[in-house]
Design an enzyme around this catalytic site. Structure first.
Site, mmCIF file in Angstrom:
data_model
loop_
_atom_site.group_PDB
_atom_site.id
_atom_site.type_symbol
_atom_site.label_atom_id
_atom_site.label_comp_id
_atom_site.label_asym_id
_atom_site.label_seq_id
_atom_site.Cartn_x
_atom_site.Cartn_y
_atom_site.Cartn_z
ATOM 1 N N PRO A 31 0.092 1.879 -7.598
ATOM 2 C CA PRO A 31 0.595 0.649 -7.855
ATOM 3 C C PRO A 31 1.018 -0.202 -6.234
ATOM 4 O O PRO A 31 1.551 0.578 -5.465
ATOM 5 C CB PRO A 31 1.866 0.664 -8.930
ATOM 6 C CG PRO A 31 2.147 1.863 -8.612
ATOM 7 C CD PRO A 31 0.919 2.779 -8.687
ATOM 8 N N ASN A 32 0.912 -1.288 -6.130
ATOM 9 C CA ASN A 32 1.067 -2.309 -4.930
ATOM 10 C C ASN A 32 0.320 -1.789 -3.752
ATOM 11 O O ASN A 32 0.686 -2.498 -2.731
ATOM 12 C CB ASN A 32 2.621 -1.975 -4.689
ATOM 13 C CG ASN A 32 3.376 -2.498 -5.906
ATOM 14 O OD1 ASN A 32 3.403 -3.726 -6.514
ATOM 15 N ND2 ASN A 32 4.334 -1.914 -6.657
ATOM 16 N N LEU A 35 1.721 6.768 3.091
ATOM 17 C CA LEU A 35 1.516 6.163 4.545
ATOM 18 C C LEU A 35 3.152 6.357 5.143
ATOM 19 O O LEU A 35 3.104 6.647 6.388
ATOM 20 C CB LEU A 35 1.377 4.627 4.127
ATOM 21 C CG LEU A 35 0.126 4.236 3.770
ATOM 22 C CD1 LEU A 35 0.124 3.008 2.811
ATOM 23 C CD2 LEU A 35 -0.735 4.056 5.055
ATOM 24 N N SER A 36 4.320 6.286 4.353
ATOM 25 C CA SER A 36 5.296 6.201 5.111
ATOM 26 C C SER A 36 5.711 7.555 4.795
ATOM 27 O O SER A 36 5.576 8.385 3.800
ATOM 28 C CB SER A 36 6.575 5.440 4.385
ATOM 29 O OG SER A 36 6.612 5.672 3.002
ATOM 30 N N ASN A 77 -2.747 8.391 -3.496
ATOM 31 C CA ASN A 77 -1.583 7.890 -3.072
ATOM 32 C C ASN A 77 -1.031 7.417 -4.547
ATOM 33 O O ASN A 77 -1.353 6.244 -4.819
ATOM 34 C CB ASN A 77 -1.688 6.936 -1.901
ATOM 35 C CG ASN A 77 -0.280 6.288 -1.738
ATOM 36 O OD1 ASN A 77 0.885 6.717 -2.416
ATOM 37 N ND2 ASN A 77 -0.026 5.595 -0.415
ATOM 38 N N GLU A 103 -2.492 14.599 -1.679
ATOM 39 C CA GLU A 103 -1.614 13.660 -1.955
ATOM 40 C C GLU A 103 -1.233 12.991 -0.401
ATOM 41 O O GLU A 103 -0.836 13.529 0.288
ATOM 42 C CB GLU A 103 -0.218 13.839 -2.726
ATOM 43 C CG GLU A 103 0.528 12.859 -2.816
ATOM 44 C CD GLU A 103 2.121 13.509 -3.480
ATOM 45 O OE1 GLU A 103 1.863 14.264 -4.447
ATOM 46 O OE2 GLU A 103 3.147 13.410 -3.181
ATOM 47 N N HIS A 114 7.131 9.463 -7.802
ATOM 48 C CA HIS A 114 8.578 9.885 -7.908
ATOM 49 C C HIS A 114 8.925 9.819 -9.379
ATOM 50 O O HIS A 114 10.144 10.014 -9.701
ATOM 51 C CB HIS A 114 9.521 9.094 -7.347
ATOM 52 C CG HIS A 114 9.026 8.508 -5.809
ATOM 53 N ND1 HIS A 114 8.911 9.635 -4.890
ATOM 54 C CD2 HIS A 114 8.582 7.383 -5.469
ATOM 55 C CE1 HIS A 114 8.145 8.988 -3.905
ATOM 56 N NE2 HIS A 114 8.246 7.750 -3.922
ATOM 57 N N ALA A 167 4.768 4.706 -6.256
ATOM 58 C CA ALA A 167 6.030 4.683 -7.061
ATOM 59 C C ALA A 167 5.837 5.839 -7.984
ATOM 60 O O ALA A 167 6.873 6.306 -8.290
ATOM 61 C CB ALA A 167 6.483 3.532 -7.409
ATOM 62 N N ARG A 197 12.947 8.572 -3.410
ATOM 63 C CA ARG A 197 11.766 8.942 -2.719
ATOM 64 C C ARG A 197 11.411 10.508 -2.342
ATOM 65 O O ARG A 197 10.383 11.052 -1.926
ATOM 66 C CB ARG A 197 11.327 7.961 -1.758
ATOM 67 C CG ARG A 197 11.258 6.769 -2.167
ATOM 68 C CD ARG A 197 10.907 5.677 -1.077
ATOM 69 N NE ARG A 197 11.238 4.388 -1.221
ATOM 70 C CZ ARG A 197 10.616 3.433 -1.805
ATOM 71 N NH1 ARG A 197 9.532 3.679 -2.399
ATOM 72 N NH2 ARG A 197 11.145 2.054 -1.952
#
Ligand code: DQA
Length: 153
Positions: A10-11, A101-102, A74, A98, A80, A77, A111
Site C-alpha cells: 500500500p501507498n 526503502l527507509s 515491500n 523483503e 507491521h 505498512a 515500525r
C-alpha cells in the site's frame, strides 16, 4: 526461464511525491524499470504487482505458486500488521526478499517489528531503491544455486 515477482504494498504507488524526505524521489515505475532491465540482462522473466488491499496481495502471492521462482516484496505498512500476509509467505515457500526503502528500525517504534521478516530469506532496509537491486542479485544467486539460470549448463 526463471521467473521473479515484484510486489509493492500500500501507498508505494505514490512514491516520488510521498514524503520524499523519508522515501526519496524515486517512483515505483522507476524502480520497476530498473528491475525490468536487470531481468532482461540476466534472462529472467519478471512480473510487477501493486495493491493497496491486503486480500489482493494475498491472492497475488498465492497465484505465484508454480509460476514464480522468487519474490521481491515491500509489504509497506502491512509489514507491521499483517499476520495474513506472513502466513501466506510461509505457506507458499518461494524464496522471498523483503525490501524497505527507509530504515524501519530507525523510525517509529511501531515500525521496528516486521511480522514478515521471520518467514522470508532476508530483509533489506534503509538503502532506498538500491535495496531492490540488491534483492534482485540475492535472488539471482539463489536461482544459480538451484540451476534455474539459462546460461548454466
Ligand atoms: C516502507 C516502511 C513502512 O513502515 C511504511 O509503512 C511504508 C514503506 C519502506 O519502504 O520504507 O509504506 O515499507
Amino acid at each position: 526461464m526463471a521467473h521473479l515477482l515484484v510486489l509493492h504494498g500500500p501507498n508505494l504507488n505514490l512514491l516520488g511525491t510521498r514524503e520524499p524526505n523519508v522515501y526519496g524521489t524515486v517512483t515505483m515505475e522507476g524502480i520497476n524499470r530498473d528491475l525490468a532491465s536487470l531481468a532482461d540482462r540476466f534472462g529472467i522473466g519478471i512480473d510487477f504487482y501493486q495493491s493497496n488491499h491486503e486480500g489482493d496481495i494475498i491472492d497475488r502471492l498465492q497465484a505465484a505458486r508454480g509460476q514464480s521462482d522468487g519474490i521481491i516484496i515491500n509489504p509497506a505498512a502491512y509489514t507491521h500488521t499483517s499476520v495474513a500476509i506472513r502466513d501466506c509467505l510461509a505457506a507458499i515457500s518461494i524464496p522471498t526478499i523483503e525490501v524497505h526503502l527507509s530504515n524501519i528500525h530507525a523510525r517509529e517504534e511501531f515500525r521496528h517489528t516486521s511480522l514478515t521478516a521471520p518467514v522470508v530469506m532476508g530483509q533489506i532496509s534503509g538503502l532506498g531503491a538500491l535495496g531492490y537491486t540488491l534483492a534482485f542479485h540475492a535472488l539471482l544467486e539463489e536461482f544459480a544455486k538451484r540451476g534455474l539460470l539459462a546460461t548454466e549448463s
